[in-house]
Design a protein around this motif. Structure first.
Motif, PDB file in Angstrom:
ATOM      1  N   ALA A 688       0.870  -1.191  -0.212  1.00  0.00           N
ATOM      2  CA  ALA A 688       0.022  -0.103  -0.127  1.00  0.00           C
ATOM      3  C   ALA A 688       0.864   1.314  -0.025  1.00  0.00           C
ATOM      4  N   ALA A 689       2.112   1.232   0.674  1.00  0.00           N
ATOM      5  CA  ALA A 689       3.094   2.351   0.616  1.00  0.00           C
ATOM      6  C   ALA A 689       3.775   2.621  -0.560  1.00  0.00           C
ATOM      7  N   ASP A 690       3.649   1.853  -1.383  1.00  0.00           N
ATOM      8  CA  ASP A 690       4.519   1.673  -2.527  1.00  0.00           C
ATOM      9  C   ASP A 690       3.885   2.329  -3.626  1.00  0.00           C
ATOM     10  N   GLY A 691       4.208   3.647  -4.164  1.00  0.00           N
ATOM     11  CA  GLY A 691       3.555   3.990  -5.394  1.00  0.00           C
ATOM     12  C   GLY A 691       4.321   4.650  -6.612  1.00  0.00           C
ATOM     13  N   ALA A 692       5.636   4.361  -6.772  1.00  0.00           N
ATOM     14  CA  ALA A 692       6.453   4.813  -7.651  1.00  0.00           C
ATOM     15  C   ALA A 692       6.182   4.139  -8.794  1.00  0.00           C
ATOM     16  N   VAL A 693       5.884   5.058  -9.781  1.00  0.00           N
ATOM     17  CA  VAL A 693       5.597   4.590 -11.358  1.00  0.00           C
ATOM     18  C   VAL A 693       6.883   4.034 -11.919  1.00  0.00           C
ATOM     19  N   GLY A 694       6.702   2.888 -12.420  1.00  0.00           N
ATOM     20  CA  GLY A 694       7.903   2.570 -13.004  1.00  0.00           C
ATOM     21  C   GLY A 694       9.082   1.541 -12.245  1.00  0.00           C
ATOM     22  N   HIS A 695       8.582   1.510 -10.911  1.00  0.00           N
ATOM     23  CA  HIS A 695       9.392   0.645  -9.713  1.00  0.00           C
ATOM     24  C   HIS A 695       9.342  -0.924 -10.138  1.00  0.00           C
ATOM     25  N   PHE A 696      10.236  -1.395 -10.337  1.00  0.00           N
ATOM     26  CA  PHE A 696      10.546  -2.781 -10.493  1.00  0.00           C
ATOM     27  C   PHE A 696      11.384  -3.351  -8.978  1.00  0.00           C
ATOM     28  N   ASP A 697      10.513  -4.142  -8.250  1.00  0.00           N
ATOM     29  CA  ASP A 697      11.004  -4.601  -6.970  1.00  0.00           C
ATOM     30  C   ASP A 697      11.223  -6.056  -7.180  1.00  0.00           C
ATOM     31  N   PRO A 698      12.490  -6.520  -7.223  1.00  0.00           N
ATOM     32  CA  PRO A 698      12.763  -7.954  -7.791  1.00  0.00           C
ATOM     33  C   PRO A 698      12.063  -8.882  -6.497  1.00  0.00           C
ATOM     34  N   LYS A 699      12.321  -8.585  -5.307  1.00  0.00           N
ATOM     35  CA  LYS A 699      11.556  -9.608  -4.218  1.00  0.00           C
ATOM     36  C   LYS A 699      10.138  -9.461  -4.444  1.00  0.00           C
ATOM     37  N   ALA A 700       9.345  -8.735  -4.990  1.00  0.00           N
ATOM     38  CA  ALA A 700       8.136  -8.511  -5.156  1.00  0.00           C
ATOM     39  C   ALA A 700       7.336  -9.134  -6.174  1.00  0.00           C
ATOM     40  N   VAL A 701       8.341  -9.563  -7.323  1.00  0.00           N
ATOM     41  CA  VAL A 701       7.981 -10.613  -8.592  1.00  0.00           C
ATOM     42  C   VAL A 701       7.346 -11.844  -8.209  1.00  0.00           C
ATOM     43  N   ARG A 702       6.104 -11.880  -8.565  1.00  0.00           N
ATOM     44  CA  ARG A 702       5.304 -13.031  -8.201  1.00  0.00           C
ATOM     45  C   ARG A 702       5.275 -14.087  -9.421  1.00  0.00           C
ATOM     46  N   GLN A 703       5.241 -13.688 -10.615  1.00  0.00           N
ATOM     47  CA  GLN A 703       5.181 -14.542 -11.825  1.00  0.00           C
ATOM     48  C   GLN A 703       6.019 -13.694 -12.820  1.00  0.00           C
ATOM     49  N   ARG A 704       6.644 -14.519 -13.801  1.00  0.00           N
ATOM     50  CA  ARG A 704       7.304 -14.009 -14.980  1.00  0.00           C
ATOM     51  C   ARG A 704       7.016 -15.180 -15.928  1.00  0.00           C
ATOM     52  N   LEU A 705       6.837 -14.522 -17.101  1.00  0.00           N
ATOM     53  CA  LEU A 705       6.609 -15.562 -18.327  1.00  0.00           C
ATOM     54  C   LEU A 705       7.206 -15.070 -19.477  1.00  0.00           C
ATOM     55  N   ASP A 706       8.006 -15.962 -20.311  1.00  0.00           N
ATOM     56  CA  ASP A 706       9.012 -15.383 -21.342  1.00  0.00           C
ATOM     57  C   ASP A 706       8.003 -15.365 -22.687  1.00  0.00           C
TER      58      ASP A 706
END
Length: 885
Positions: A688-706
């Motif tokens: 809820a406190a994270d609002g930066a547009v374009g922010h990529f937080d690696p630990k918060a990645v829940r899924q990635r598809l090639d």
């Protein structure tokens, strides 16, 4: 980094991705912890925590005994591989540029503050010493090193008078520096650290990298279900590492024919003389030879038309050509002719390499099969004289003034019987090929219902089917089970997944006869009995299952499945991460001299799949900022590429009348995904406190598809805004002409998604719950089942005289549990030989456990001993391969 120069195989990335283990070279380890390395480990701990990972005790001890230079190489390489796995390598900026040298004094403070805040937000983190989680054990953090320790371990240190030092890193601890989750010192920094994910433990590899990796080679070769693209790449890489005695190391059978062809082609490239006896012993159909030719030429041996169009067959040395013709000739004219007709266009190309008529006297069966395939007029061809009396079952046919060879094969006999309405006769013929019987089982029952409406399947035919299904592969068997047990309606929409290099789906109305439940039920019972028979084996002490496995489909069409961070089977329905907001991302990098414009888009629909809006490059803000696009990038030049984001406010979208949010990736200027240097999409959990547009937080990645293959439109998932769940689709749709956008395709995308949800509706397909129940019921008399919400555990006990079938039925239906289970799952699993199948690996790792375990999402369970075999969904399905006993 462990890399084999001749093959460029990155074993460290392989082991991290497949097993969650890290290799530490033992030859250069110091006899004791190096002080500089101990300081460097603090920085590595912090960097790993920022990516959602945790060093376990054994791995940390080995790293602490490395020299600072070796630790820098190992730690830097580990971080880079994790970033690549998460998709963060394009934007990664190391906190300490000279890691581990010159680590600043404030590193302990920074790490401690982050871990304490993380601990406050996530009380179920694992103890780094014993693996228990905070919810059960009260996890706290030591200061100043901030390593997580449960209350029990800390109390033990106090009792043993060893509480003055951290048991993991040896850092000196002042009195009163154990900070539990309820300690107010952690509250002050809570807002400084976001994230809701359990840290994923990294284990020390037990052996050198090559030995550990080759153990996976044996697993891949023995797999009885088709390999997905990532597994196929891994297989090719591992074959280059295999020792010279690879032929002696091969399993008795390589069940998947594409896998077998890949191995045989690799052996041919090594040494033709050593490979020839292996080929002669293991090739039992002409199609096997064709697959070997494809693999020999550097292509996937899938024999797909898309592969064939781009394939240039590699020339064969004359001795190898004769060897292959000899193998083909030994198969017999009937099976050979039928196999050649099954892949006619491919064999016509292969014949140009094999020159079968050149050896017509030495290999007459091959020459006859090719004459039949080519429709050769025997009167005007030199080969005609050799076939005045062709080998049975081929025959000479006079038609249209031409003399040719004729043949009625297996498929022709089946079609004749089905057209005549003779279901019992067709079943007897199909029984010779169990896989084909399983694939056509629904059609067979339709024919029977048309011929004798309302009549049950004759007992003799049911016995024929039951006997034949004992030899069917897991895929066709489970596909038939899911198709027959679900409720069907006349005129329903039916979804098809054609074989191909990308995941496409087509739907049409099914106007055929509906198979009544009374007709399909006995066949379903036969299949359930067969699954129990195959699941039986060595007895277990215990089985632990998760109710939520019923939301996970049995993997299907894996050949075209995309590479993902979390291997969610297509059609599975899963919870969204906690919170009200979700961030979607798309990253791509174009090759030199080619502009590629990808677009990340979201299409919105109501309950009835009426289009209600979108968020894409033409509409950057939807509604009251319920969906916000980061902006349109029209190219992605190297080396940085480009990234687009879409933030979704789930509550606002639902309040605005949307029920479904469909994520779509378009190639706007019509460049196929396979032509890009790199392209992937996924989603991030937002705090809820994270609002930066374009922010990529690696630990918060829940899924990635090639993004891959000859496709230009990808639909990764469908979000249910009402239930806060998503259905993983991993599908592509056809597209042509360029200028692709939601505005142009929203009707087609909405129709596809509606059909996908109907196809994978509960009860209509086989699930991992079905497989897990069969393994548990057949292997043990005690099964613990965790509730869907993780709130409780119930036990099912098999009665003294209770048949396995009844126990399995009671367990499958979750009917009549025997008692609640008061003890923790970790306690029950410790020291047991057990089978576990869970959605979340959030159970603390048990000690001295053996058996096998499947989990979808990583967690503390991954720190369990190596004796507990790790299974993927494909491995679990492959356990149901045919048995001879």
């Amino acid at each position: 980094m462990t890399r084999v120069a001749s093959t460029d195989v990155d074993l460290d990335s392989f082991l991290l991705r497949r097993r969650g283990v890290v290799c530490v070279p033992t030859g250069d380890l110091l006899p004791a912890t190096d002080p500089w390395s101990a300081d460097g480990l603090v920085a590595l701990d912090a960097d790993l925590a920022q990516r959602g990972y945790l060093l376990t005790g054994g791995l940390r001890t080995a790293l602490a005994r490395s020299t600072p230079t070796a630790l820098a190489a190992t730690g830097g390489g580990l971080l880079a591989r994790i970033d690549h796995l998460l998709g963060a390598d394009r934007r990664h900026l190391a906190l300490f540029h000279r890691f581990p040298d010159a680590v600043p004094d404030h590193a302990h403070i920074l790490y401690s503050r982050s871990i304490r805040a993380f601990l406050l937000n996530q009380p179920r983190q694992p103890c780094a010493h014993c693996g228990r989680t905070g919810a059960e054990a009260g996890i706290g953090a030591l200061a100043p090193c901030a390593h997580l320790l449960c209350a029990g371990c800390h109390a033990g240190l106090v009792a043993e008078r060893r509480a003055d030092r951290c048991p993991l890193c040896g850092t000196g601890l002042a009195a009163g520096t154990y900070l539990g989750a309820d300690n107010p010192a952690g509250h002050r920094a809570a807002q400084d650290f976001g994230g809701q994910q359990t840290l994923r433990p990294l284990r020390l590899a037990e052996g050198d990298a090559v030995t550990v990796a080759l153990a996976d080679l044996r697993r891949l070769l023995a797999r009885r279900t088709p390999l997905n693209p990532q597994d196929r790449e891994d297989l090719a890489a591992l074959l280059t590492l295999a020792p010279a005695d690879l032929p002696e190391r091969l399993p008795e059978q390589i069940p998947v024919r594409e896998t077998k062809a890949t191995v045989l082609a690799a052996l041919l490239r090594r040494d033709r003389a050593l490979a020839l006896p292996v080929l002669a012993a293991r090739i039992d159909t002409a199609t096997d030879v064709l697959r070997v030719l494809w693999a020999w030429s550097g292509a996937e041996p899938d024999l797909l038309p898309a592969t064939a169009r781009r394939l240039r067959l590699r020339n064969l040395p004359r001795p190898l050509r004769r060897d292959l013709l000899a193998i083909l000739d030994g198969l017999g004219p009937g099976p050979l002719a039928e196999d050649l007709r099954r892949h006619r266009s491919a064999w016509l190309r292969a014949g140009e390499l094999l020159h079968p008529f050149e050896y017509r006297e030495r290999y007459p069966a091959v020459a006859a099969a090719f004459a039949l395939l080519r429709g050769t007029d025997l009167r005007d061809h030199p080969v005609g004289a050799a076939f005045a009396e062709p080998p049975a079952p081929l025959r000479v046919v006079e038609s249209g003034g031409r003399t040719r060879l004729g043949f009625t094969g297996f498929a022709g006999r089946v079609e004749i019987l089905l057209a005549a309405g003779d279901a019992p006769g067709a079943a007897r013929v199909l029984a010779r090929r169990p896989g084909e019987l399983a694939r056509r089982l629904h059609h067979l029952l339709r024919v029977h219902e048309n011929a004798v409406p309302g009549a049950p399947l004759p007992q003799e035919t049911l016995r024929t089917v039951a006997g034949a299904l004992r030899g069917a592969a897991p895929g066709p068997l489970l596909g038939a089970y899911g198709r027959l047990r679900g409720a069907r309606e006349h005129g329903e929409r039916r979804l098809y997944f054609p074989r191909g290099t990308v995941s496409l789906a087509h739907a049409r109305r099914d106007e055929g006869t509906v198979v009544p439940a009374a007709l399909g039920a006995p066949v379903c019972s036969v299949i359930e009995t067969e699954l129990l028979r195959r699941a039986g084996g060595e007895r277990l002490d215990l089985a632990v299952l998760d109710e939520a496995l019923s939301d996970l489909m049995v993997p299907s069409a894996e050949r075209a499945a995309a590479r993902t961070l979390v291997a969610v089977p297509r059609g599975s329905r899963q919870r969204l991460p906690g919170g009200d907001r979700l961030r979607l991302f798309l990253h791509w990098m174009q090759p030199e001299h080619l502009r590629v414009d990808l677009d990340l888009s979201v299409a919105l629909y109501d309950d009835d799949w009426h289009f209600t809006g979108m968020c894409d490059y033409t509409e950057l803000v939807h509604g009251d900022r319920a969906a916000v696009h980061s902006g349109d990038l029209v190219s992605a030049p190297p080396p940085d590429g480009a990234t687009e984001f879409v933030d979704l406010d789930l509550a606002r979208l639902a309040a605005g009348g949307a029920r479904w949010a469909v994520v779509v990736v378009f190639s706007y200027n019509d460049v196929p995904f396979e032509e890009l240097t790199d392209a992937f999409a996924g989603f991030i959990q937002l705090d809820a406190a994270d609002g930066a547009v374009g922010h990529f937080d690696p630990k918060a990645v829940r899924q990635r598809l090639d993004l891959m293959g000859d496709a230009k439109v990808c639909v990764p998932m469908i979000v249910d805004l009402a239930d806060r769940r998503y259905t993983w689709t991993d599908l592509n749709t056809g597209a042509d002409g360029g200028f692709h956008s939601i505005r142009r395709y929203h009707d087609e995308v909405g129709g596809l998604c509606r059909d996908v949800l109907a196809h994978f509706a509960p009860g209509g397909r086989a699930t991992l719950w079905d497989l897990a129940c069969a393994v548990a019921a057949a292997g043990t008399d005690e099964v613990l089942v965790r509730d869907r919400d993780g709130g409780g555990v119930r036990a099912w006990l098999r009665g003294t005289d209770e048949p396995v079938e009844r126990f399995a039925d009671r367990l499958r239906a979750r009917r009549a549990p025997d008692r609640p289970e008061p003890r923790s799952l970790t306690e029950r699993l410790t020291g047991a030989k057990a089978f576990a199948a869970l959605v979340d690996g959030d159970v603390p790792a048990p000690e001295q456990v053996s058996g096998a375990v499947y989990r979808l999402y990583p967690g503390p369970l991954d720190a369990a001993p190596e004796a507990w075999e790790r299974l993927t969904a494909g491995d679990l399905a492959a356990r149901f391969a045919p048995r001879t006993h």
